[in-house]
Write a protein that holds these residues in place. Structure first.
Motif, PDB file in Angstrom:
ATOM      1  N   SER A  52       0.829  -1.211   0.000  1.00  0.00           N
ATOM      2  CA  SER A  52       0.000   0.000   0.000  1.00  0.00           C
ATOM      3  C   SER A  52       0.861   1.257   0.000  1.00  0.00           C
ATOM      4  CB  SER A  52      -0.910   0.026   1.238  1.00  0.00           C
ATOM      5  OG  SER A  52      -1.998  -0.836   1.095  1.00  0.00           O
ATOM      6  N   ILE A  53       0.344   2.323  -0.585  1.00  0.00           N
ATOM      7  CA  ILE A  53       0.965   3.631  -0.416  1.00  0.00           C
ATOM      8  C   ILE A  53       0.983   3.919   1.080  1.00  0.00           C
ATOM      9  CG2 ILE A  53       0.725   6.106  -0.893  1.00  0.00           C
ATOM     10  CD1 ILE A  53      -0.689   5.346  -3.504  1.00  0.00           C
ATOM     11  N   PRO A  54       2.106   4.287   1.669  1.00  0.00           N
ATOM     12  CA  PRO A  54       2.206   4.371   3.134  1.00  0.00           C
ATOM     13  C   PRO A  54       1.363   5.485   3.747  1.00  0.00           C
ATOM     14  CG  PRO A  54       4.209   5.182   2.085  1.00  0.00           C
ATOM     15  CD  PRO A  54       3.386   4.573   0.998  1.00  0.00           C
ATOM     16  N   ALA A  55       1.053   5.308   5.030  1.00  0.00           N
ATOM     17  CA  ALA A  55       0.168   6.234   5.744  1.00  0.00           C
ATOM     18  C   ALA A  55       0.735   7.643   5.840  1.00  0.00           C
ATOM     19  CB  ALA A  55      -0.134   5.690   7.139  1.00  0.00           C
ATOM     20  N   ARG A  56       2.049   7.804   5.723  1.00  0.00           N
ATOM     21  CA  ARG A  56       2.607   9.158   5.760  1.00  0.00           C
ATOM     22  C   ARG A  56       2.253   9.941   4.498  1.00  0.00           C
ATOM     23  NH1 ARG A  56       6.908   5.860   4.400  1.00  0.00           N
ATOM     24  NH2 ARG A  56       8.003   6.421   2.452  1.00  0.00           N
ATOM     25  N   GLN A  57       1.831   9.234   3.451  1.00  0.00           N
ATOM     26  CA  GLN A  57       1.439   9.887   2.200  1.00  0.00           C
ATOM     27  C   GLN A  57      -0.073   9.904   1.999  1.00  0.00           C
ATOM     28  OE1 GLN A  57       3.659   7.720  -0.772  1.00  0.00           O
ATOM     29  NE2 GLN A  57       5.534   8.862  -0.392  1.00  0.00           N
ATOM     30  N   VAL A  58      -0.747   8.846   2.438  1.00  0.00           N
ATOM     31  CA  VAL A  58      -2.208   8.773   2.399  1.00  0.00           C
ATOM     32  C   VAL A  58      -2.659   8.243   3.751  1.00  0.00           C
ATOM     33  CG1 VAL A  58      -4.243   7.751   1.316  1.00  0.00           C
ATOM     34  CG2 VAL A  58      -2.243   8.308  -0.081  1.00  0.00           C
ATOM     35  N   THR A  59      -3.447   9.013   4.475  1.00  0.00           N
ATOM     36  CA  THR A  59      -3.893   8.594   5.798  1.00  0.00           C
ATOM     37  C   THR A  59      -4.547   7.217   5.732  1.00  0.00           C
ATOM     38  OG1 THR A  59      -4.206  10.890   6.484  1.00  0.00           O
ATOM     39  CG2 THR A  59      -5.347   9.205   7.762  1.00  0.00           C
ATOM     40  N   HIS A  60      -4.070   6.294   6.569  1.00  0.00           N
ATOM     41  CA  HIS A  60      -4.505   4.899   6.629  1.00  0.00           C
ATOM     42  C   HIS A  60      -3.971   4.045   5.475  1.00  0.00           C
ATOM     43  CE1 HIS A  60      -7.017   6.165   9.875  1.00  0.00           C
ATOM     44  NE2 HIS A  60      -7.842   6.846   9.109  1.00  0.00           N
ATOM     45  N   GLY A  61      -3.208   4.661   4.542  1.00  0.00           N
ATOM     46  CA  GLY A  61      -2.661   3.922   3.404  1.00  0.00           C
ATOM     47  C   GLY A  61      -3.644   3.848   2.247  1.00  0.00           C
ATOM     48  N   PHE A  62      -3.102   3.544   1.073  1.00  0.00           N
ATOM     49  CA  PHE A  62      -3.958   3.258  -0.090  1.00  0.00           C
ATOM     50  C   PHE A  62      -3.377   2.080  -0.852  1.00  0.00           C
ATOM     51  CE2 PHE A  62      -5.463   3.216  -4.367  1.00  0.00           C
ATOM     52  CZ  PHE A  62      -6.814   3.508  -4.228  1.00  0.00           C
TER      53      PHE A  62
END
Length: 258
Positions: A52-62
């Motif tokens: 997943s795209i990490p939570a620092r970039q998308v809240t909760h991940g994507f």
């Protein structure tokens, strides 16, 4: 809508309606390769949460993987994540990555309330967010699984519960406000798609995310179809996120280095 996307959507519909009730306004993005992929099984079984795209970039991940704990799991058809996970409540967010490489992410629309900021109309920034998150996730998939970059993908964007609703954009004077929705949809379900090689997505995930949103905007906002118009909306969305939320809530953080 291709048969593969239609079949994937039907499978997700069963989960979306699991509690006997459901959110009737939602947006969905799909990515389906022209032929089923042969993803390496050990890598697939260990793909999340790191893929997943990490939570620092998308809240909760994507796609979303953690909300005060894991919300994803692997099963016979592949990986699935949803919020909430309780069977007693309808999901507001759901995604799946199948063993053969098909990807789908669906979310309820925060704009559904007619008394809200958008007057019940869909905001273009929400389409940009989900489309660009998907193209950037496909870049991560391509690298992780070493997928042949000549593989062609159909990217789909579905908008449901749209009858009588329009598409709004940022107000040019103040991004927290929205402009007129323009034409309102006569149809309850709208679908748009583009076909592109994985190599093209890897080379320029932003452009192809904008292309997909542009296709979806055609029936309602022809003034937002061009990449230039959508790039302006994207810049406004990034600025609004930065000035309003700082680093506390992220939706477009994967663009920070672009």
């Amino acid at each position: 809508m291709s048969m593969d996307i239609a079949a994937l959507t039907r499978d997700i519909d069963l989960i979306w309606e699991r509690a006997g009730q459901k959110y009737t306004m939602w947006r969905q993005v799909t990515a389906v390769a022209e032929r089923p992929l042969q993803l390496e099984r050990t890598k697939f079984a260990n793909a999340f949460p790191s893929l997943s795209i990490p939570a620092r970039q998308v809240t909760h991940g994507f796609p979303i993987v953690d909300v005060s704990g894991p919300v994803h799991s692997i099963g016979p058809s592949g990986w699935t994540g949803m919020v909430p996970t309780s069977l007693d409540h309808p999901p507001g967010y759901i995604w799946t990555l199948r063993w053969s490489g098909e990807f789908l992410s669906r979310e309820k629309c925060w704009e559904a309330d007619p008394t809200g900021a958008t007057g019940g109309n869909l905001h273009i920034s929400s389409l940009l967010t989900i489309a660009l998150a998907t193209t950037h996730f496909l870049v991560r998939m391509a690298q992780y699984f070493a997928i042949d970059l000549s593989t062609r993908y159909t990217l789909g964007l579905d908008l449901h519960g749209m009858k009588g609703r329009g598409l709004v954009a940022h107000n040019s004077a103040y991004a927290a406000l929205v402009g007129s929705p323009g034409q309102r949809s006569a149809e309850d379900h709208l679908h748009a798609s583009i076909t592109v090689s994985l190599g093209e997505i890897v080379a320029d995930p932003v452009t192809h995310g904008l292309r997909l949103v542009g296709e979806a905007a055609i029936p309602l906002r022809p003034d937002l179809v061009s990449n230039n118009a959508l790039q302006r909306e994207l810049e406004a969305a990034c600025e609004y996120e930065k000035t309003t939320y700082g680093s506390s809530i992220r939706a477009l953080g994967f663009l920070d280095q672009k």
